[in-house]
Design a protein around this motif. Structure first.
Motif, PDB file in Angstrom:
ATOM      1  N   THR A  98      -0.125   3.623  11.499  1.00  0.00           N
ATOM      2  CA  THR A  98       1.278   4.052  11.412  1.00  0.00           C
ATOM      3  C   THR A  98       2.201   3.089  12.131  1.00  0.00           C
ATOM      4  N   THR A  99       1.873   2.705  13.365  1.00  0.00           N
ATOM      5  CA  THR A  99       2.754   1.794  14.095  1.00  0.00           C
ATOM      6  C   THR A  99       2.734   0.397  13.482  1.00  0.00           C
ATOM      7  N   SER A 100       1.593   0.004  12.934  1.00  0.00           N
ATOM      8  CA  SER A 100       1.530  -1.272  12.221  1.00  0.00           C
ATOM      9  C   SER A 100       2.479  -1.248  11.029  1.00  0.00           C
ATOM     10  N   TRP A 101       2.483  -0.130  10.310  1.00  0.00           N
ATOM     11  CA  TRP A 101       3.394  -0.020   9.169  1.00  0.00           C
ATOM     12  C   TRP A 101       4.854  -0.101   9.619  1.00  0.00           C
ATOM     13  N   GLN A 102       5.164   0.511  10.724  1.00  0.00           N
ATOM     14  CA  GLN A 102       6.537   0.484  11.234  1.00  0.00           C
ATOM     15  C   GLN A 102       6.983  -0.940  11.537  1.00  0.00           C
ATOM     16  N   GLU A 103       6.063  -1.769  12.025  1.00  0.00           N
ATOM     17  CA  GLU A 103       6.383  -3.181  12.250  1.00  0.00           C
ATOM     18  C   GLU A 103       6.716  -3.869  10.930  1.00  0.00           C
ATOM     19  N   PHE A 104       5.893  -3.629   9.921  1.00  0.00           N
ATOM     20  CA  PHE A 104       6.147  -4.242   8.613  1.00  0.00           C
ATOM     21  C   PHE A 104       7.463  -3.749   8.023  1.00  0.00           C
ATOM     22  N   ALA A 105       7.747  -2.461   8.186  1.00  0.00           N
ATOM     23  CA  ALA A 105       8.960  -1.870   7.616  1.00  0.00           C
ATOM     24  C   ALA A 105      10.232  -2.434   8.239  1.00  0.00           C
ATOM     25  N   SER A 106      10.098  -3.129   9.387  1.00  0.00           N
ATOM     26  CA  SER A 106      11.268  -3.759  10.005  1.00  0.00           C
ATOM     27  C   SER A 106      11.833  -4.883   9.141  1.00  0.00           C
ATOM     28  N   GLY A 107      11.001  -5.409   8.232  1.00  0.00           N
ATOM     29  CA  GLY A 107      11.445  -6.473   7.338  1.00  0.00           C
ATOM     30  C   GLY A 107      11.176  -7.869   7.856  1.00  0.00           C
ATOM     31  N   ASP A 108      10.572  -7.981   9.040  1.00  0.00           N
ATOM     32  CA  ASP A 108      10.349  -9.301   9.646  1.00  0.00           C
ATOM     33  C   ASP A 108       8.995  -9.908   9.308  1.00  0.00           C
ATOM     34  N   TYR A 109       8.071  -9.083   8.846  1.00  0.00           N
ATOM     35  CA  TYR A 109       6.701  -9.554   8.607  1.00  0.00           C
ATOM     36  C   TYR A 109       6.460  -9.898   7.141  1.00  0.00           C
ATOM     37  N   ALA A 110       5.618 -10.912   6.950  1.00  0.00           N
ATOM     38  CA  ALA A 110       5.250 -11.304   5.585  1.00  0.00           C
ATOM     39  C   ALA A 110       4.204 -10.356   5.011  1.00  0.00           C
ATOM     40  N   PHE A 111       3.245  -9.936   5.855  1.00  0.00           N
ATOM     41  CA  PHE A 111       2.127  -9.129   5.369  1.00  0.00           C
ATOM     42  C   PHE A 111       1.827  -7.963   6.313  1.00  0.00           C
ATOM     43  N   ALA A 112       1.269  -6.915   5.742  1.00  0.00           N
ATOM     44  CA  ALA A 112       0.725  -5.809   6.528  1.00  0.00           C
ATOM     45  C   ALA A 112      -0.507  -5.285   5.819  1.00  0.00           C
ATOM     46  N   GLU A 113      -1.565  -5.097   6.577  1.00  0.00           N
ATOM     47  CA  GLU A 113      -2.760  -4.453   6.031  1.00  0.00           C
ATOM     48  C   GLU A 113      -2.575  -2.945   6.155  1.00  0.00           C
ATOM     49  N   ASN A 114      -2.575  -2.262   5.018  1.00  0.00           N
ATOM     50  CA  ASN A 114      -2.408  -0.818   5.061  1.00  0.00           C
ATOM     51  C   ASN A 114      -2.900  -0.221   3.751  1.00  0.00           C
ATOM     52  N   GLY A 115      -2.684   1.084   3.562  1.00  0.00           N
ATOM     53  CA  GLY A 115      -3.315   1.762   2.441  1.00  0.00           C
ATOM     54  C   GLY A 115      -2.365   2.384   1.448  1.00  0.00           C
ATOM     55  N   THR A 116      -2.957   3.005   0.439  1.00  0.00           N
ATOM     56  CA  THR A 116      -2.181   3.650  -0.627  1.00  0.00           C
ATOM     57  C   THR A 116      -1.255   4.723  -0.086  1.00  0.00           C
ATOM     58  N   TRP A 117      -1.617   5.310   1.064  1.00  0.00           N
ATOM     59  CA  TRP A 117      -0.813   6.393   1.619  1.00  0.00           C
ATOM     60  C   TRP A 117       0.572   5.920   2.076  1.00  0.00           C
ATOM     61  N   GLN A 118       0.799   4.605   2.112  1.00  0.00           N
ATOM     62  CA  GLN A 118       2.111   4.086   2.504  1.00  0.00           C
ATOM     63  C   GLN A 118       2.999   3.760   1.303  1.00  0.00           C
ATOM     64  N   LEU A 119       2.545   4.046   0.098  1.00  0.00           N
ATOM     65  CA  LEU A 119       3.334   3.689  -1.081  1.00  0.00           C
ATOM     66  C   LEU A 119       4.724   4.319  -1.066  1.00  0.00           C
ATOM     67  N   ALA A 120       4.801   5.590  -0.703  1.00  0.00           N
ATOM     68  CA  ALA A 120       6.099   6.254  -0.673  1.00  0.00           C
ATOM     69  C   ALA A 120       7.011   5.608   0.365  1.00  0.00           C
ATOM     70  N   ASN A 121       6.451   5.251   1.521  1.00  0.00           N
ATOM     71  CA  ASN A 121       7.243   4.594   2.561  1.00  0.00           C
ATOM     72  C   ASN A 121       7.654   3.187   2.139  1.00  0.00           C
ATOM     73  N   ALA A 122       6.795   2.512   1.374  1.00  0.00           N
ATOM     74  CA  ALA A 122       7.122   1.160   0.920  1.00  0.00           C
ATOM     75  C   ALA A 122       8.371   1.177   0.040  1.00  0.00           C
ATOM     76  N   LYS A 123       8.489   2.207  -0.769  1.00  0.00           N
ATOM     77  CA  LYS A 123       9.649   2.310  -1.656  1.00  0.00           C
ATOM     78  C   LYS A 123      10.940   2.592  -0.892  1.00  0.00           C
ATOM     79  N   LYS A 124      10.791   3.071   0.349  1.00  0.00           N
ATOM     80  CA  LYS A 124      11.961   3.375   1.181  1.00  0.00           C
ATOM     81  C   LYS A 124      12.285   2.247   2.156  1.00  0.00           C
ATOM     82  N   ALA A 125      11.490   1.183   2.143  1.00  0.00           N
ATOM     83  CA  ALA A 125      11.613   0.151   3.174  1.00  0.00           C
ATOM     84  C   ALA A 125      12.900  -0.671   3.076  1.00  0.00           C
ATOM     85  N   GLY A 126      13.489  -0.735   1.893  1.00  0.00           N
ATOM     86  CA  GLY A 126      14.741  -1.472   1.747  1.00  0.00           C
ATOM     87  C   GLY A 126      14.575  -2.928   1.390  1.00  0.00           C
TER      88      GLY A 126
END
Length: 414
Positions: free
Chosen positions: A252-280
């Motif tokens: 979860t915290t790894s995803w939050q880092e990626f969602a900041s928009g500063d990272y090129a890559f994040a290792e994560n799972g299908t359960w983040q698909l909904a959050n990915a669409k909200k990342a902006g």
């Protein structure tokens, strides 16, 4: 099997789990009671989905399967961590649920404790299930249940960050090309990759694609291949391609880092698909590459539907009807869409991709995935996993070299 013989078959590991089960509490509808042989018209189902209440599509599906089988369904939902302990305790008391839905690594623990029936005994049809997914529910040459769906890990990427760094994602085919991409991103002033390396099962779960992608086997943590996987992560931290925060990151915290928009890559799972669409920002998904190319095997998440041992063996036929209903083609599609899972059969996977093309890389990743307890590791896996995450922590913190960390891990497993 009578309750006395079942008590004899409960293993020491299972009894240890039983000791902590007393304080566990259930969530959701229903009660803690297992099967009630005096009430042949009511069948109990335990699941790890407390997020779904009685009004949910999931609960309604269970009720409809009960109606189809001519019985009433009594459902109880538990947190995942509580469910296995509750299942072991119920088996000790000869009060198991008729149908038990559990996280796939737990299947071997329950099976080896004598809690579950085999598919030979309960006649569940697993012929359409992808073999790599079914393997998570196999131990000692027997199969215990069938997967309801699967998730796994892949690399999310930020299209804008890669574009500004001059990285063509199509060029990323192995570890060398991925590391080269991270170097370009770093040079462009952005951050490379984030993941979870926390000292728990989550850390092992995230490390496994790289470990397996090196060609290593869980029975030899200290192999040259296994060391190379840990060295990859360690080198990324030393070069600043991955942040030091990964040592404490959950998924979860790894995803939050990626969602900041500063990272090129994040290792994560299908359960983040909904959050990915909200990342902006625009994102894509890339299967985790193997050391020398191809898709690395990532660990499978997701649950198995199992039939626990009952003193009244006459209940199995109806329980089998309930499971057949839950796992038929139409219901698998609906259920796996609700759970953000990839279906365990080719037929339903094709239906999912036809409805949502964004699932294609996830289907590819699931097809390359492996169960953590596969290769007949069974209850050996938790000990191996604990030493693995300890090795990762040691190497990433700098207290040991990757080689020494993995050597210590292998020695502890033995």
């Amino acid at each position: 099997m009578n309750s006395t013989s079942r008590r004899r078959r409960l293993t020491a590991a299972a009894l240890t789990a039983l000791a902590v089960a007393a304080g566990a509490t259930a969530c959701g509808s229903g009660s803690d009671g297992g099967s009630n042989t005096a009430d042949s018209g009511t069948y109990t189902i335990w699941d790890p989905y407390p997020q779904f209440d009685k009004s949910s599509a999931w609960a309604k599906l269970l009720d409809s399967c009960g109606t189809e089988a001519g019985v009433k369904v009594k459902r109880t939902a538990f947190d995942t961590s509580d469910l296995s302990n509750k299942a072991l305790l119920a088996a000790q008391q000869d009060n198991s649920a008729d149908v038990l839905i559990v996280d796939n690594p737990v299947v071997s623990t329950l099976a080896e404790a004598g809690v579950l029936t085999t598919t030979d005994d309960n006649k569940l049809d697993t012929s359409k299930v992808d073999p790599n997914l079914l393997a998570a529910g196999q131990t000692g040459g027997k199969t215990y249940g069938t997967p309801i769906g699967a998730n796994t890990l892949a690399l999310y990427y930020n299209k804008d960050v890669l574009k500004k760094a001059g990285v063509d994602v199509a060029s990323i085919k192995d570890w060398a090309s991925l590391t080269a991409a991270l170097a370009k991103v770093d040079k462009a002033g952005k951050k490379g990759i984030t993941f979870s390396a926390i000292g728990t099962e989550e850390g092992s779960f995230q490390f496994l694609p790289w470990f397996w992608g090196s060609g290593a086997q869980l029975t030899r943590l200290d192999s040259a291949e296994g060391v190379s996987a840990l060295a990859l992560w360690s080198d990324w931290l030393k070069k600043g391609y991955a942040p030091n925060s990964v040592i404490n990151n959950t998924q979860t915290t790894s995803w939050q880092e990626f969602a900041s928009g500063d990272y090129a890559f994040a290792e994560n799972g299908t359960w983040q698909l909904a959050n990915a669409k909200k990342a902006g920002f625009e994102y894509g998904v890339l299967p985790i590459p193997g050391a020398k190319g191809g898709n690395a095997a990532a660990p499978t998440g997701g649950e198995f539907v199992t039939l626990p041992v009952q003193s009244d063996t006459g209940r199995y036929a109806t329980s089998q009807k309930l499971v057949a209903c839950l796992t038929n083609t139409d219901h698998l599609y609906d259920t796996d869409t609700t759970l953000s899972y990839v279906a365990p059969t080719n037929e339903v996977q094709a239906k999912q991709v036809a409805a949502n093309a964004e699932l294609k890389p996830w289907v590819d990743a699931v097809k390359a995935a492996r169960g953590r307890t596969s290769d007949d590791l069974g209850t050996k896996y938790p000990k191996i996993s604990e030493q693995m995450w300890k090795a990762v922590q040691s190497a990433l913190s700098g207290s040991k070299s990757p080689k020494d960390a993995m050597a210590a891990a292998q020695s502890a497993v033995k």
